[in-house]
Scaffold this motif. Structure first.
Motif, mmCIF file in Angstrom:
data_model
loop_
_atom_site.group_PDB
_atom_site.id
_atom_site.type_symbol
_atom_site.label_atom_id
_atom_site.label_comp_id
_atom_site.label_asym_id
_atom_site.label_seq_id
_atom_site.Cartn_x
_atom_site.Cartn_y
_atom_site.Cartn_z
ATOM 1 N N ILE A 67 16.273 39.764 -34.238
ATOM 2 C CA ILE A 67 16.411 40.305 -35.589
ATOM 3 C C ILE A 67 17.031 39.217 -36.447
ATOM 4 C CG2 ILE A 67 17.518 42.075 -37.001
ATOM 5 C CD1 ILE A 67 17.666 43.679 -34.273
ATOM 6 N N ARG A 68 16.373 38.911 -37.545
ATOM 7 C CA ARG A 68 16.887 37.903 -38.465
ATOM 8 C C ARG A 68 17.200 38.558 -39.795
ATOM 9 N NH1 ARG A 68 12.444 35.641 -36.027
ATOM 10 N NH2 ARG A 68 12.955 34.009 -34.523
ATOM 11 N N VAL A 69 18.409 38.368 -40.264
ATOM 12 C CA VAL A 69 18.805 38.850 -41.581
ATOM 13 C C VAL A 69 18.715 37.658 -42.516
ATOM 14 C CG1 VAL A 69 20.605 39.983 -42.922
ATOM 15 C CG2 VAL A 69 20.349 40.513 -40.485
ATOM 16 N N ILE A 91 24.150 47.925 -43.246
ATOM 17 C CA ILE A 91 22.789 48.419 -43.097
ATOM 18 C C ILE A 91 22.625 48.761 -41.622
ATOM 19 C CG2 ILE A 91 20.346 47.803 -43.178
ATOM 20 C CD1 ILE A 91 21.018 45.885 -45.475
ATOM 21 N N TRP A 92 22.132 49.947 -41.328
ATOM 22 C CA TRP A 92 21.978 50.405 -39.956
ATOM 23 C C TRP A 92 20.504 50.430 -39.597
ATOM 24 C CZ3 TRP A 92 24.697 51.388 -35.711
ATOM 25 C CH2 TRP A 92 24.105 52.145 -34.705
ATOM 26 N N ASN A 145 11.612 31.612 -51.332
ATOM 27 C CA ASN A 145 12.008 31.151 -50.002
ATOM 28 C C ASN A 145 13.215 31.923 -49.490
ATOM 29 O OD1 ASN A 145 10.088 28.885 -49.791
ATOM 30 N ND2 ASN A 145 11.202 28.179 -51.585
ATOM 31 N N TYR A 146 13.302 32.010 -48.155
ATOM 32 C CA TYR A 146 14.380 32.751 -47.501
ATOM 33 C C TYR A 146 15.195 31.829 -46.617
ATOM 34 C CZ TYR A 146 11.958 37.014 -48.897
ATOM 35 O OH TYR A 146 11.383 38.019 -49.626
ATOM 36 N N ARG A 147 16.466 32.168 -46.456
ATOM 37 C CA ARG A 147 17.350 31.462 -45.537
ATOM 38 C C ARG A 147 17.952 32.502 -44.590
ATOM 39 N NH1 ARG A 147 20.561 28.031 -48.725
ATOM 40 N NH2 ARG A 147 18.900 26.550 -48.378
ATOM 41 N N THR A 148 17.851 32.248 -43.283
ATOM 42 C CA THR A 148 18.425 33.144 -42.282
ATOM 43 C C THR A 148 19.936 32.939 -42.248
ATOM 44 O OG1 THR A 148 16.424 33.067 -40.951
ATOM 45 C CG2 THR A 148 18.446 33.772 -39.840
ATOM 46 N N PHE A 149 20.708 34.027 -42.391
ATOM 47 C CA PHE A 149 22.162 33.888 -42.278
ATOM 48 C C PHE A 149 22.729 34.640 -41.087
ATOM 49 C CE2 PHE A 149 21.756 37.500 -45.182
ATOM 50 C CZ PHE A 149 22.691 38.401 -44.695
ATOM 51 N N GLN A 150 21.892 35.409 -40.380
ATOM 52 C CA GLN A 150 22.345 36.055 -39.154
ATOM 53 C C GLN A 150 21.136 36.276 -38.263
ATOM 54 O OE1 GLN A 150 24.425 39.748 -39.681
ATOM 55 N NE2 GLN A 150 25.293 39.681 -37.647
ATOM 56 N N SER A 151 21.311 36.049 -36.963
ATOM 57 C CA SER A 151 20.243 36.245 -35.995
ATOM 58 C C SER A 151 20.822 36.995 -34.800
ATOM 59 C CB SER A 151 19.684 34.885 -35.566
ATOM 60 O OG SER A 151 18.595 35.045 -34.714
ATOM 61 N N ILE A 152 20.135 38.056 -34.376
ATOM 62 C CA ILE A 152 20.639 38.924 -33.310
ATOM 63 C C ILE A 152 19.544 39.095 -32.268
ATOM 64 C CG2 ILE A 152 21.551 41.215 -32.760
ATOM 65 C CD1 ILE A 152 22.142 41.388 -35.883
ATOM 66 N N PHE A 203 12.844 45.905 -43.654
ATOM 67 C CA PHE A 203 13.615 46.453 -44.761
ATOM 68 C C PHE A 203 13.853 45.360 -45.789
ATOM 69 C CE2 PHE A 203 17.813 47.147 -46.694
ATOM 70 C CZ PHE A 203 17.624 48.397 -47.251
ATOM 71 N N THR A 204 13.670 45.690 -47.061
ATOM 72 C CA THR A 204 13.973 44.762 -48.146
ATOM 73 C C THR A 204 14.885 45.476 -49.137
ATOM 74 O OG1 THR A 204 11.831 43.683 -47.936
ATOM 75 C CG2 THR A 204 13.019 43.344 -49.990
#
Length: 76
Positions: free
Chosen positions: A49-51, A36-37, A59-66, A23-24
């Motif tokens: 899962i990385r948000v 977001i569900w 470039n992207y930065r991960t701020f949540q990892s599940i 999802f973007t």
């Protein structure tokens, strides 16, 4: 307040540890996203899962990892 829905199915067909984008969200104005569900009940393997936040247009930065495993029967 507005609500948006998007339905997407994805099949991960590559082997190894590559990532897939599920999802973007691209806002057209300043928005506050309250949630977001993701319904992950049909996963067939354990995943992480990385948000991520796009920090500079490339470039992207991960701020949540599940961590998610197939025995879970809920969504994220």
């Amino acid at each position: 307040m507005s609500i948006a829905f998007q339905t997407t199915s994805i099949s991960h067909t590559t082997s190894g540890t590559s990532e897939n984008t599920v999802f973007t969200f691209t806002p057209s104005a300043n928005n506050i996203v309250k949630g977001i569900w993701l319904d992950l009940t049909n996963l067939t393997q354990n995943v992480t899962i990385r948000v991520k936040y796009q920090i500079d247009g490339t470039n992207y930065r991960t701020f949540q990892s599940i961590s998610w495993d197939t025995s879970m029967d809920d969504g994220v």
